[in-house]
Motif scaffolding. Structure first.
Motif, PDB file in Angstrom:
ATOM      1  N   LEU A  62      56.075  35.943   4.386  1.00  0.00           N
ATOM      2  CA  LEU A  62      55.942  34.461   4.464  1.00  0.00           C
ATOM      3  C   LEU A  62      54.300  34.138   4.030  1.00  0.00           C
ATOM      4  CD1 LEU A  62      57.769  33.936   8.083  1.00  0.00           C
ATOM      5  CD2 LEU A  62      58.630  33.314   5.631  1.00  0.00           C
ATOM      6  N   ALA A  63      53.526  34.899   4.520  1.00  0.00           N
ATOM      7  CA  ALA A  63      52.120  34.522   4.058  1.00  0.00           C
ATOM      8  C   ALA A  63      51.803  34.710   2.767  1.00  0.00           C
ATOM      9  CB  ALA A  63      51.193  35.667   4.694  1.00  0.00           C
ATOM     10  N   CYS A  64      52.595  35.390   1.700  1.00  0.00           N
ATOM     11  CA  CYS A  64      52.600  35.338   0.367  1.00  0.00           C
ATOM     12  C   CYS A  64      53.527  34.380  -0.399  1.00  0.00           C
ATOM     13  CB  CYS A  64      53.063  36.711  -0.127  1.00  0.00           C
ATOM     14  SG  CYS A  64      51.599  37.931   0.126  1.00  0.00           S
ATOM     15  N   ARG A  86      43.566  38.030  -3.662  1.00  0.00           N
ATOM     16  CA  ARG A  86      44.436  38.719  -4.176  1.00  0.00           C
ATOM     17  C   ARG A  86      44.115  39.590  -5.316  1.00  0.00           C
ATOM     18  NH1 ARG A  86      49.794  38.104  -4.229  1.00  0.00           N
ATOM     19  NH2 ARG A  86      49.648  36.136  -2.719  1.00  0.00           N
ATOM     20  N   GLN A  87      43.332  39.024  -6.206  1.00  0.00           N
ATOM     21  CA  GLN A  87      42.991  40.224  -7.268  1.00  0.00           C
ATOM     22  C   GLN A  87      42.179  41.292  -6.994  1.00  0.00           C
ATOM     23  OE1 GLN A  87      40.764  37.889 -10.330  1.00  0.00           O
ATOM     24  NE2 GLN A  87      40.574  39.585 -11.890  1.00  0.00           N
ATOM     25  N   HIS A  88      41.337  41.096  -6.009  1.00  0.00           N
ATOM     26  CA  HIS A  88      40.540  42.241  -5.488  1.00  0.00           C
ATOM     27  C   HIS A  88      41.594  43.351  -4.890  1.00  0.00           C
ATOM     28  CE1 HIS A  88      37.573  44.947  -3.395  1.00  0.00           C
ATOM     29  NE2 HIS A  88      38.457  44.645  -2.182  1.00  0.00           N
ATOM     30  N   TRP A  89      42.289  42.988  -3.934  1.00  0.00           N
ATOM     31  CA  TRP A  89      43.225  43.852  -3.326  1.00  0.00           C
ATOM     32  C   TRP A  89      44.254  44.372  -4.380  1.00  0.00           C
ATOM     33  CZ3 TRP A  89      43.391  39.746   0.958  1.00  0.00           C
ATOM     34  CH2 TRP A  89      42.194  39.908   1.887  1.00  0.00           C
ATOM     35  N   SER A  90      44.675  43.713  -5.086  1.00  0.00           N
ATOM     36  CA  SER A  90      45.609  43.999  -6.211  1.00  0.00           C
ATOM     37  C   SER A  90      45.272  45.147  -7.255  1.00  0.00           C
ATOM     38  CB  SER A  90      46.454  43.080  -6.877  1.00  0.00           C
ATOM     39  OG  SER A  90      45.413  42.502  -7.733  1.00  0.00           O
ATOM     40  N   SER A  91      43.920  45.207  -7.083  1.00  0.00           N
ATOM     41  CA  SER A  91      43.065  46.379  -8.230  1.00  0.00           C
ATOM     42  C   SER A  91      42.980  47.581  -7.467  1.00  0.00           C
ATOM     43  CB  SER A  91      42.041  45.465  -8.788  1.00  0.00           C
ATOM     44  OG  SER A  91      40.987  45.630  -7.498  1.00  0.00           O
ATOM     45  N   GLN A  92      43.169  47.645  -6.138  1.00  0.00           N
ATOM     46  CA  GLN A  92      42.789  48.729  -5.442  1.00  0.00           C
ATOM     47  C   GLN A  92      43.873  49.655  -5.637  1.00  0.00           C
ATOM     48  OE1 GLN A  92      39.849  49.279  -3.212  1.00  0.00           O
ATOM     49  NE2 GLN A  92      39.913  47.031  -4.305  1.00  0.00           N
ATOM     50  N   THR A  93      43.429  50.995  -5.745  1.00  0.00           N
ATOM     51  CA  THR A  93      44.316  52.367  -5.935  1.00  0.00           C
ATOM     52  C   THR A  93      45.374  52.681  -4.883  1.00  0.00           C
ATOM     53  OG1 THR A  93      42.722  53.084  -7.747  1.00  0.00           O
ATOM     54  CG2 THR A  93      44.426  54.611  -6.907  1.00  0.00           C
ATOM     55  N   ARG A 105      46.715  33.045   4.806  1.00  0.00           N
ATOM     56  CA  ARG A 105      47.155  32.837   3.704  1.00  0.00           C
ATOM     57  C   ARG A 105      45.851  32.374   2.738  1.00  0.00           C
ATOM     58  NH1 ARG A 105      52.449  31.001   2.634  1.00  0.00           N
ATOM     59  NH2 ARG A 105      51.676  29.542   1.300  1.00  0.00           N
ATOM     60  N   GLN A 106      44.950  31.735   3.189  1.00  0.00           N
ATOM     61  CA  GLN A 106      43.940  31.489   2.506  1.00  0.00           C
ATOM     62  C   GLN A 106      42.985  32.537   1.829  1.00  0.00           C
ATOM     63  OE1 GLN A 106      41.578  28.461   4.242  1.00  0.00           O
ATOM     64  NE2 GLN A 106      43.237  27.029   4.395  1.00  0.00           N
ATOM     65  N   ARG A 107      42.923  33.730   2.930  1.00  0.00           N
ATOM     66  CA  ARG A 107      42.199  34.868   2.663  1.00  0.00           C
ATOM     67  C   ARG A 107      42.838  35.687   1.563  1.00  0.00           C
ATOM     68  NH1 ARG A 107      41.192  34.784   8.274  1.00  0.00           N
ATOM     69  NH2 ARG A 107      42.574  36.443   8.477  1.00  0.00           N
ATOM     70  N   SER A 118      49.716  42.120  -2.305  1.00  0.00           N
ATOM     71  CA  SER A 118      48.986  41.308  -3.300  1.00  0.00           C
ATOM     72  C   SER A 118      49.433  41.965  -4.722  1.00  0.00           C
ATOM     73  CB  SER A 118      47.479  41.879  -3.123  1.00  0.00           C
ATOM     74  OG  SER A 118      46.828  41.296  -2.025  1.00  0.00           O
ATOM     75  N   ARG A 119      50.487  42.744  -5.060  1.00  0.00           N
ATOM     76  CA  ARG A 119      50.847  43.279  -5.959  1.00  0.00           C
ATOM     77  C   ARG A 119      52.305  42.571  -6.225  1.00  0.00           C
ATOM     78  NH1 ARG A 119      47.551  47.722  -5.314  1.00  0.00           N
ATOM     79  NH2 ARG A 119      47.143  48.841  -7.329  1.00  0.00           N
ATOM     80  N   LEU A 120      52.819  41.896  -5.322  1.00  0.00           N
ATOM     81  CA  LEU A 120      54.174  41.204  -5.405  1.00  0.00           C
ATOM     82  C   LEU A 120      54.108  39.997  -6.013  1.00  0.00           C
ATOM     83  CD1 LEU A 120      55.502  42.556  -2.087  1.00  0.00           C
ATOM     84  CD2 LEU A 120      55.364  43.830  -4.009  1.00  0.00           C
TER      85      LEU A 120
END
Length: 269
Positions: free
Chosen positions: A204-206, A105-112, A98-100, A169-171
Motif C-alpha cells: 500500500l505504501a508503494c 527509492r533509487q538508493h534502495w533499489s540499487s542495493q545488492t 510513502r514520502q521516504r 523499491s524494485r517493484l
C-alpha cells in the motif's frame, strides 16, 4: 429536390462534375476520385429527409433496471473500532513512510540483494505466496498463527522474506498491484498472519495515486475482508485487531474510500 439537397451540402471538396450522370453506376466501384465523390453525393441525395423509427410499444412495457451492489465494511463490534484521532495519526505516519520511500527509492533499489533472495516472476502466483508468507504458512495453514521458533527467524524460505526496502523499491506498479491481488486472494480464504500484514502495509505504501480502477477494487476488497474478520474477534487483546484496524483505516482514510471508514463511536450509555 436533389439540387436543393446538393446546394445545402457544404462544398468542402470543390470538384467540378460534368452534366453526364447517366454513366454513373452506384452499384459498381468508382474508377477515379471524382467518380467516388459524385457517387457519395448522389447517395446522400437519395436518402429521405425524415426517418421515422418503427418501435414496438410492447417492448417498452418492461422496465429494465440495473442493480449495482457496492457493499461497505461490516461494522466493528462495540469497542473494537479505533478513535478518529488514532486514525488520523496512522494516516500521518503512513504518509511519511510513502514520502521516504519515494525520496529514497533509487538508493534502495540499487542495493545488492542477498544470494538467497530470488524474486518470483510476475505470473508465478504460488511463488509470490511462498516468497512473502513463507513455506511454513503456505504448506501448513493450521500453524500459520503460531509464533515461529528462534531457529526459524532467519530462515526466510520458511517464514517468508520481509518487505525490505531493497525489495519493494524494485517493484514497478504492475508488480505491486499483482502481488497485492495475490495476497488479498490468499487472505480471502485464510486467517491473518503477521507476514501478511507487513507485506500489505508495504505494498500500500508503494501504491501510486491516483488509483487505477483495478487498484481501487482491490483495496476495497481488502478493507471488507479485514472488517469481516474483525467482526469475529472475541477479545480486545487479540493481536490481530490493531493490524486489521490499521489496514481498514489506510484504505478508507488515506486512499479516500470514505464509505468504508470506521466512524467515531458514540459515548452515550
Amino acid at each position: 429536390m436533389k439540387s436543393d439537397v446538393e446546394d445545402l451540402m457544404p462544398r468542402l471538396l470543390p470538384f467540378e462534375f460534368g452534366d453526364n450522370k447517366e454513366d454513373l453506376d452506384l452499384n459498381g466501384p468508382p474508377r477515379n476520385p471524382q467518380e467516388y465523390l459524385r457517387q457519395v453525393q448522389l447517395e446522400a441525395s437519395l436518402c429521405p429527409e425524415v426517418v421515422v423509427a418503427q418501435i414496438d410499444p410492447k417492448k417498452l412495457t418492461k422496465k429494465q433496471t440495473v442493480n449495482v451492489n457496492v457493499p461497505g465494511c461490516q461494522a466493528a463490534p462495540l469497542g473494537f473500532s479505533p478513535s478518529l484521532r488514532w486514525q488520523q495519526q496512522q494516516v500521518s505516519n503512513f504518509s511519511d513512510v510513502r514520502q521516504r520511500i519515494t525520496k529514497n527509492r533509487q538508493h534502495w533499489s540499487s542495493q545488492t540483494l542477498d544470494e538467497n533472495v530470488q524474486m518470483p516472476k510476475l505470473t508465478d502466483e504460488e511463488g509470490w505466496k511462498r516468497f512473502c508468507l513463507g513455506q511454513r504458512v503456505c504448506i501448513d495453514s493450521s500453524s500459520a498463527h503460531t509464533d515461529a521458533g528462534p531457529e526459524l527467524e532467519l530462515d526466510y524460505l520458511k517464514v517468508g522474506f520481509p518487505p525490505f526496502l531493497s525489495i519493494v523499491s524494485r517493484l514497478n506498479q504492475s508488480t505491486v498491484l499483482t502481488v497485492l491481488d495475490i495476497l488479498i486472494s490468499w487472505f480471502e480464504e485464510r486467517d491473518f498472519v503477521p507476514q501478511l500484514g507487513h507485506w500489505l502495509y508495504a505494498l500500500l505504501a508503494c501504491l501510486e495515486k491516483p488509483l487505477i480502477p483495478e487498484a481501487h477494487s482491490s483495496i476495497r476488497q481488502l478493507a471488507r475482508r479485514c472488517a469481516q474478520l474483525r467482526s469475529t474477534l472475541e477479545s480486545l487483546e487479540d493481536d490481530r485487531l490493531a493490524a486489521l484496524n490499521l489496514l481498514i483505516c489506510l484504505v478508507a482514510r488515506y486512499f479516500e474510500q470514505n464509505d468504508l471508514a470506521d466512524q467515531q463511536e458514540s459515548t452515550d450509555s
